[in-house]
Design an enzyme around this catalytic site. Structure first.
Site, short mmCIF file in Angstrom:
data_model
loop_
_atom_site.label_atom_id
_atom_site.label_comp_id
_atom_site.label_asym_id
_atom_site.label_seq_id
_atom_site.Cartn_x
_atom_site.Cartn_y
_atom_site.Cartn_z
CG ASP A 28 -1.29 11.47 1.79
OD1 ASP A 28 -2.17 10.75 1.31
OD2 ASP A 28 -1.47 12.16 2.81
CD1 TRP A 32 -1.09 2.39 2.17
CD2 TRP A 32 -2.85 1.73 0.95
NE1 TRP A 32 -1.99 3.44 2.12
CE2 TRP A 32 -3.08 3.05 1.39
CE3 TRP A 32 -3.82 1.09 0.17
CZ2 TRP A 32 -4.24 3.76 1.07
CZ3 TRP A 32 -4.98 1.80 -0.15
CH2 TRP A 32 -5.17 3.12 0.30
C1 FRU Z 1 -4.37 12.16 3.44
C2 FRU Z 1 -4.12 11.56 4.83
C3 FRU Z 1 -3.33 12.53 5.69
C4 FRU Z 1 -2.65 11.62 6.66
C5 FRU Z 1 -2.37 10.41 5.83
C6 FRU Z 1 -2.43 9.10 6.57
O1 FRU Z 1 -4.59 11.22 2.47
O2 FRU Z 1 -5.35 11.22 5.42
O3 FRU Z 1 -4.12 13.52 6.31
O4 FRU Z 1 -1.49 12.17 7.20
O5 FRU Z 1 -3.31 10.40 4.77
O6 FRU Z 1 -1.92 8.05 5.83
#
Ligand code: FRU
Length: 497
Positions: A46, A43
């Site tokens: 971001d 997986w």
């Molecule tokens: C955005 C998010 C962020 C967080 C991360 C967790 O996609 O929800 O706010 O830091 O993914 O994986």
């Protein structure tokens, strides 16, 4: 080395062993992308910590090395000298401390954040997340001299709790330097609207709260994730990923930053990309002074059919952010993308009468990853009707992805309702500023599609999962004539494993 780092490096060794095991056989998977960044296995979400440091580009990313599903968050890491060829590096951050780790708790980890060059070192500033703890999210820092091994700061967490009045959702710090001081914005919310608290520091460890730089309105979601505030030309831009915004996922604002008062004053706002699969965009300035944006080419709202193959998630192509006339935001594919091009073909101008479908016969050359540049001359177009292309078309035409202009509404439309059983079915529409001409650049990869107007103003990004045999490309009209002045195509090289 401190106890902290021993624990951390053990977690990283475990993660690297898992990845070595999990990536076996993935080179045979049918949907692995050819030129979009993916993790070696499992997986990702971001992009994090985008930076060019001492000439080398770094891409960190939210990663769960143990499974195709989201889980305890690590920071994966890759480096590149040209933004297109990426080398996988050791996992940079793993959950290991009481502020980002808890035995038996799966909703933990090193959440999103950013990177800065701090002299010779790279500093990562990220969110430590432990669900069930109060506060559940704090900000932490980690440093590296070699750009590969990161030590979490002894002083962590460097911000121990959200400011008063803000919710417990307090994550995704973005740090930049202005006039010799460090500034940080964090994603959060106040009274049900998105908000970005602002901090200032001399050393990345002691942070002073300066107030809320901007509070969104009710139409802009109830929490802002992944804020990114940066100077560009004489202006500043703010990128945020709002949660629960009706028909919006990533917005970009142009405005003024008042560093004295700690306020960002927006003057215009627009959706960065109108597609379904675009989220958590982050930018950085490279050593040539370009502002480059990369986003997660997925969202929390769509499915991940590639989980069956042992991987999930990818990044968009890097796009250069350009500001024209102080308000117009454009995103241009970085010039390096052209280095992927091979097998150029160019068509003679093609006149299509009403209700025509022409196979441009390039499937054998182009296969699954290619770029098309196409220009529709609309001077003879009827005021209703549509003109465009069909891609990834099956031999009988029942499976296809359509990209077309609705001449009447002046909308660019990407229709994935027939893109294959596993594809997310939707019709994405974006207003385009066309008079007599529509010029598009279309980037296709094994299971993705990025369409932009050549001027960089409009983008639609979609993941599609057609049958690998569906490779046909047609141009078509419906209730209108059109002159296709230009069709150029290139295959795009496989550069990603
Ligand atoms: C955005 C998010 C962020 C967080 C991360 C967790 O996609 O929800 O706010 O830091 O993914 O994986």
């Amino acid at each position: 080395m401190t106890i902290t780092n021993v624990k951390h490096s053990k977690q990283i060794d475990r993660a690297m062993e898992a990845i070595e095991e999990e990536k076996k056989g993935l080179d045979q998977a049918q949907y692995r992308l050819n030129y979009h960044f993916m993790a070696p296995a499992n997986w990702i979400n971001d992009p994090n910590g985008l930076i060019q440091h001492n000439g080398l580009y770094h891409l960190f990313y939210q990663h769960h090395p143990y499974s195709v599903d989201w889980g305890p968050m690590h920071w994966g890491h890759a480096t590149s000298s040209d933004l297109i060829n990426w080398q996988h590096e050791s996992v940079a951050l793993a959950p290991s401390e009481e502020y980002d780790y808890e035995e038996g708790n799966e909703d933990i980890g090193c959440f999103s954040g950013s990177a800065v060059s701090n002299g010779d070192e790279i500093a990562l500033i990220y969110t430590g997340h432990v669900i069930g703890k109060s506060p559940k999210e704090v900000q932490a820092a980690a440093f590296s001299k070699d750009g590969v091994h990161f030590n979490k700061a002894e002083k962590n967490p460097v911000i121990k709790s959200p400011p008063e009045g803000l919710t417990e959702d307090f994550r995704d710090p973005k740090v930049w330097k202005h006039n010799g001081s460090w500034y940080m914005v964090v994603g959060s919310s106040i009274n049900g609207n998105g908000a970005i608290p602002l901090y200032k520091s001399k050393d990345l460890l002691e942070w002073t709260y300066m107030g809320v730089a901007l509070n969104g309105d009710a139409a802009q979601g109830d929490m802002w994730e992944c804020p990114d505030l940066f100077p560009i030309g004489d202006k500043h831009m703010l990128v945020v990923s709002p949660m629960n915004m009706t028909d919006g996922k990533n917005i970009i604002m142009v405005g003024e930053m008042d560093y004295e008062k700690g306020k960002f004053i927006p003057e215009s706002v627009k959706e960065i990309d109108e597609g379904d699969d675009f989220y958590a965009a982050q930018t950085f300035e490279d050593e040539r002074g370009r502002r480059i944006l990369i986003a997660w080419m997925d969202t929390w709202k769509t499915d991940f059919p590639t989980k069956d193959e042992g991987w999930a998630g990818a990044m968009t192509i890097p796009r250069q952010v350009v500001l024209r006339d102080d308000q117009k935001v454009k995103l241009l594919p970085v010039a390096e993308i052209e280095d992927l091009r091979e097998n150029h073909t160019s068509y003679e101008p093609l006149h299509l009468s009403s209700n025509e479908l022409v196979d441009i016969n390039l499937q054998e050359t182009l296969q699954h990853s290619y770029e098309i540049m196409i220009n529709f001359n609309l001077t003879e177009a009827n005021s209703s009707g549509r003109a465009g292309l069909q891609l990834r078309t099956s031999a009988d035409g029942t499976e296809r992805t359509e990209i077309y202009l609705n001449v009447k509404t002046k909308e660019l439309i990407v229709d994935t309702t027939l893109s294959g059983e596993k594809s997310h079915k939707s019709i994405r529409k974006a207003k385009v500023d066309v008079e007599n001409n529509l010029s598009l650049r279309i980037f296709v990869d094994t299971c993705s599609l990025e369409v932009c107007t050549t001027d960089g103003e409009t983008w639609i990004t979609q993941r599609i999962y057609p049958d690998p045999k569906s490779m046909g490309i047609n141009v078509f009209t419906e209730s209108t004539e059109v002159l296709i002045e230009e069709i150029q195509t290139w295959t795009l090289k496989k550069v990603i494993d």
